[in-house]
Design a protein around this motif. Structure first.
Motif, PDB file in Angstrom:
ATOM      1  N   TRP A 216      52.536  94.050 -38.186  1.00  0.00           N
ATOM      2  CA  TRP A 216      52.086  94.663 -36.914  1.00  0.00           C
ATOM      3  C   TRP A 216      51.349  93.641 -36.050  1.00  0.00           C
ATOM      4  O   TRP A 216      51.551  93.583 -34.837  1.00  0.00           O
ATOM      5  CB  TRP A 216      51.152  95.841 -37.225  1.00  0.00           C
ATOM      6  CG  TRP A 216      50.647  96.530 -35.993  1.00  0.00           C
ATOM      7  CD1 TRP A 216      51.226  97.565 -35.335  1.00  0.00           C
ATOM      8  CD2 TRP A 216      49.455  96.216 -35.265  1.00  0.00           C
ATOM      9  NE1 TRP A 216      50.480  97.930 -34.239  1.00  0.00           N
ATOM     10  CE2 TRP A 216      49.377  97.118 -34.174  1.00  0.00           C
ATOM     11  CE3 TRP A 216      48.442  95.274 -35.437  1.00  0.00           C
ATOM     12  CZ2 TRP A 216      48.335  97.086 -33.257  1.00  0.00           C
ATOM     13  CZ3 TRP A 216      47.409  95.230 -34.511  1.00  0.00           C
ATOM     14  CH2 TRP A 216      47.351  96.135 -33.444  1.00  0.00           C
ATOM     15  N   PHE A 217      50.518  92.824 -36.696  1.00  0.00           N
ATOM     16  CA  PHE A 217      49.764  91.812 -35.953  1.00  0.00           C
ATOM     17  C   PHE A 217      50.710  90.776 -35.340  1.00  0.00           C
ATOM     18  O   PHE A 217      50.508  90.350 -34.189  1.00  0.00           O
ATOM     19  CB  PHE A 217      48.765  91.125 -36.891  1.00  0.00           C
ATOM     20  CG  PHE A 217      47.903  90.110 -36.200  1.00  0.00           C
ATOM     21  CD1 PHE A 217      46.808  90.510 -35.442  1.00  0.00           C
ATOM     22  CD2 PHE A 217      48.190  88.758 -36.298  1.00  0.00           C
ATOM     23  CE1 PHE A 217      46.014  89.576 -34.798  1.00  0.00           C
ATOM     24  CE2 PHE A 217      47.408  87.813 -35.663  1.00  0.00           C
ATOM     25  CZ  PHE A 217      46.312  88.221 -34.905  1.00  0.00           C
ATOM     26  N   LYS A 218      51.754  90.381 -36.062  1.00  0.00           N
ATOM     27  CA  LYS A 218      52.708  89.413 -35.524  1.00  0.00           C
ATOM     28  C   LYS A 218      53.465  89.981 -34.333  1.00  0.00           C
ATOM     29  O   LYS A 218      53.717  89.269 -33.357  1.00  0.00           O
ATOM     30  CB  LYS A 218      53.698  88.993 -36.632  1.00  0.00           C
ATOM     31  CG  LYS A 218      53.094  88.100 -37.697  1.00  0.00           C
ATOM     32  CD  LYS A 218      54.146  87.705 -38.729  1.00  0.00           C
ATOM     33  CE  LYS A 218      53.560  86.771 -39.781  1.00  0.00           C
ATOM     34  NZ  LYS A 218      54.572  86.383 -40.808  1.00  0.00           N
ATOM     35  N   ARG A 219      53.823  91.271 -34.416  1.00  0.00           N
ATOM     36  CA  ARG A 219      54.565  91.880 -33.311  1.00  0.00           C
ATOM     37  C   ARG A 219      53.717  91.998 -32.054  1.00  0.00           C
ATOM     38  O   ARG A 219      54.233  91.901 -30.937  1.00  0.00           O
ATOM     39  CB  ARG A 219      55.069  93.269 -33.727  1.00  0.00           C
ATOM     40  CG  ARG A 219      56.231  93.253 -34.699  1.00  0.00           C
ATOM     41  CD  ARG A 219      56.946  94.605 -34.707  1.00  0.00           C
ATOM     42  NE  ARG A 219      56.016  95.690 -34.986  1.00  0.00           N
ATOM     43  CZ  ARG A 219      55.755  96.163 -36.201  1.00  0.00           C
ATOM     44  NH1 ARG A 219      56.354  95.609 -37.262  1.00  0.00           N
ATOM     45  NH2 ARG A 219      54.911  97.158 -36.383  1.00  0.00           N
TER      46      ARG A 219
ATOM     47  N   ILE B 169      47.660  91.131 -27.930  1.00  0.00           N
ATOM     48  CA  ILE B 169      46.262  91.019 -28.367  1.00  0.00           C
ATOM     49  C   ILE B 169      45.613  89.778 -27.763  1.00  0.00           C
ATOM     50  O   ILE B 169      44.486  89.828 -27.259  1.00  0.00           O
ATOM     51  CB  ILE B 169      46.179  90.985 -29.904  1.00  0.00           C
ATOM     52  CG1 ILE B 169      46.649  92.316 -30.492  1.00  0.00           C
ATOM     53  CG2 ILE B 169      44.754  90.684 -30.359  1.00  0.00           C
ATOM     54  CD1 ILE B 169      46.769  92.313 -32.000  1.00  0.00           C
ATOM     55  N   ALA B 170      46.334  88.655 -27.809  1.00  0.00           N
ATOM     56  CA  ALA B 170      45.804  87.411 -27.238  1.00  0.00           C
ATOM     57  C   ALA B 170      45.568  87.566 -25.738  1.00  0.00           C
ATOM     58  O   ALA B 170      44.554  87.090 -25.203  1.00  0.00           O
ATOM     59  CB  ALA B 170      46.760  86.254 -27.515  1.00  0.00           C
TER      60      ALA B 170
ATOM     61  N   LEU C 288      42.438  89.745 -25.194  1.00  0.00           N
ATOM     62  CA  LEU C 288      41.222  88.999 -25.512  1.00  0.00           C
ATOM     63  C   LEU C 288      40.910  87.979 -24.414  1.00  0.00           C
ATOM     64  O   LEU C 288      39.745  87.810 -24.023  1.00  0.00           O
ATOM     65  CB  LEU C 288      41.376  88.287 -26.860  1.00  0.00           C
ATOM     66  CG  LEU C 288      41.382  89.191 -28.100  1.00  0.00           C
ATOM     67  CD1 LEU C 288      41.656  88.370 -29.361  1.00  0.00           C
ATOM     68  CD2 LEU C 288      40.054  89.941 -28.231  1.00  0.00           C
ATOM     69  N   THR C 289      41.933  87.323 -23.908  1.00  0.00           N
ATOM     70  CA  THR C 289      41.733  86.354 -22.822  1.00  0.00           C
ATOM     71  C   THR C 289      41.236  87.048 -21.561  1.00  0.00           C
ATOM     72  O   THR C 289      40.314  86.563 -20.885  1.00  0.00           O
ATOM     73  CB  THR C 289      43.042  85.607 -22.528  1.00  0.00           C
ATOM     74  OG1 THR C 289      43.500  84.966 -23.720  1.00  0.00           O
ATOM     75  CG2 THR C 289      42.830  84.554 -21.445  1.00  0.00           C
ATOM     76  N   LEU C 290      41.847  88.189 -21.246  1.00  0.00           N
ATOM     77  CA  LEU C 290      41.414  88.945 -20.071  1.00  0.00           C
ATOM     78  C   LEU C 290      39.976  89.418 -20.219  1.00  0.00           C
ATOM     79  O   LEU C 290      39.181  89.350 -19.265  1.00  0.00           O
ATOM     80  CB  LEU C 290      42.346  90.143 -19.861  1.00  0.00           C
ATOM     81  CG  LEU C 290      42.068  91.013 -18.624  1.00  0.00           C
ATOM     82  CD1 LEU C 290      42.233  90.191 -17.353  1.00  0.00           C
ATOM     83  CD2 LEU C 290      42.995  92.221 -18.604  1.00  0.00           C
ATOM     84  N   GLY C 291      39.623  89.885 -21.419  1.00  0.00           N
ATOM     85  CA  GLY C 291      38.245  90.307 -21.648  1.00  0.00           C
ATOM     86  C   GLY C 291      37.261  89.165 -21.508  1.00  0.00           C
ATOM     87  O   GLY C 291      36.162  89.332 -20.956  1.00  0.00           O
TER      88      GLY C 291
END
Length: 266
Positions: A6-9, A14-15, A18-21
């Motif tokens: 799930w994390f790979k998909r 997610i990245a 996180l960058t936007l945050g």
């Protein structure tokens, strides 16, 4: 294993989040501290929730005056840079002339050159001309360094335009003015708008070039820098939050208009 898959998909999503945050974190902090009521001169630690700063956004002497100056300079610099930059971009793409390659290269110099070098150069120019430093020297300086960004944005859009659309308009007996207004300009409008928005943001936010060429004129970034030396008023956070919300609102309105147009075309 299921968690890893799930994390790979969803790694890219997610990245991105996180960058936007990370990018929005300073805006969140500014917004939170615009509701703070500090006990001392510096608004760096949370003390107490208060709406006093929002009720009196101009409660600090000269702050709204400097904000007004920055907005005026940003508007006029945006207009000047957008008009000149659009004409330069069309000339570089549509016409062949001597030194065209050199002009193309020189356009990128203000973007590549350190601001302090450009600021010192402009100051030397104004002093040699005997110009009085102030509102108009700031305006000229801002137009000069915003010009390159407008040319780059508009030029990219003009290069992607299909010339057959303009040829079709001329085949249908449209005059050169009608072709430009009804065909060329609407197609180039996104690039022009991008250049204008970028110019406004750069002009309003600039400190280094402004500080060199301002004389006794104080813009909002210069006011913020001066305030930081003796105490940061909460109203600065209020103005920053208000501008951030206006920018977000403009983006949402633009997205809504674009989605409506796409639905109509579909």
């Amino acid at each position: 294993m299921a968690v890893v898959r799930w994390f790979k998909r969803h790694f890219v999503v997610i990245a991105g989040l996180l960058t936007l945050g990370y990018l929005l974190l300073p805006n969140v902090i500014v917004t939170v501290f615009s509701f703070n009521k500090p006990k001392g001169r510096f608004n760096y630690e949370w003390q107490q929730f208060s709406l006093d700063a929002w009720k009196q956004p101009c409660g600090v002497a000269d702050m709204c005056g400097s904000l007004s100056i920055s907005l005026q300079i940003a508007v006029w610099a945006t207009i000047g840079a957008t008009v000149l930059g659009t004409m330069i971009a069309f000339a570089l793409v549509r016409y062949r002339f001597r030194a065209r390659g050199a002009v193309n290269s020189l356009i990128f110099l203000p973007m590549a050159m350190p601001e302090v070098v450009m600021a010192a150069s402009l100051l030397t120019l104004f002093l040699n001309m005997g110009a009085q430093l102030g509102f108009y020297t700031i305006l000229i300086a801002h137009i000069m360094f915003c010009l390159s960004f407008v040319v780059t944005a508009v030029k990219a859009r003009v290069m992607s335009m299909d010339p057959r659309l303009e040829e079709a308009a001329r085949d249908l007996y449209a005059s050169p003015v009608q072709t430009f207004v009804r065909v060329t300009l609407p197609i180039a409008a996104p690039g022009i708008a991008a250049g204008a928005l970028l110019s406004f943001a750069l002009s309003f936010d600039d400190f280094i070039i402004t500080n060199f060429n301002a004389g006794s004129t104080v813009t909002f970034p210069m006011f913020v820098w001066g305030s930081a030396q003796r105490g940061t008023p909460v109203q600065i956070n209020v103005i920053g939050t208000a501008m951030f919300l206006v920018a977000v609102l403009l983006v949402l309105v633009s997205m809504a208009i674009t989605n409506r147009r796409n639905k109509v075309k579909a």
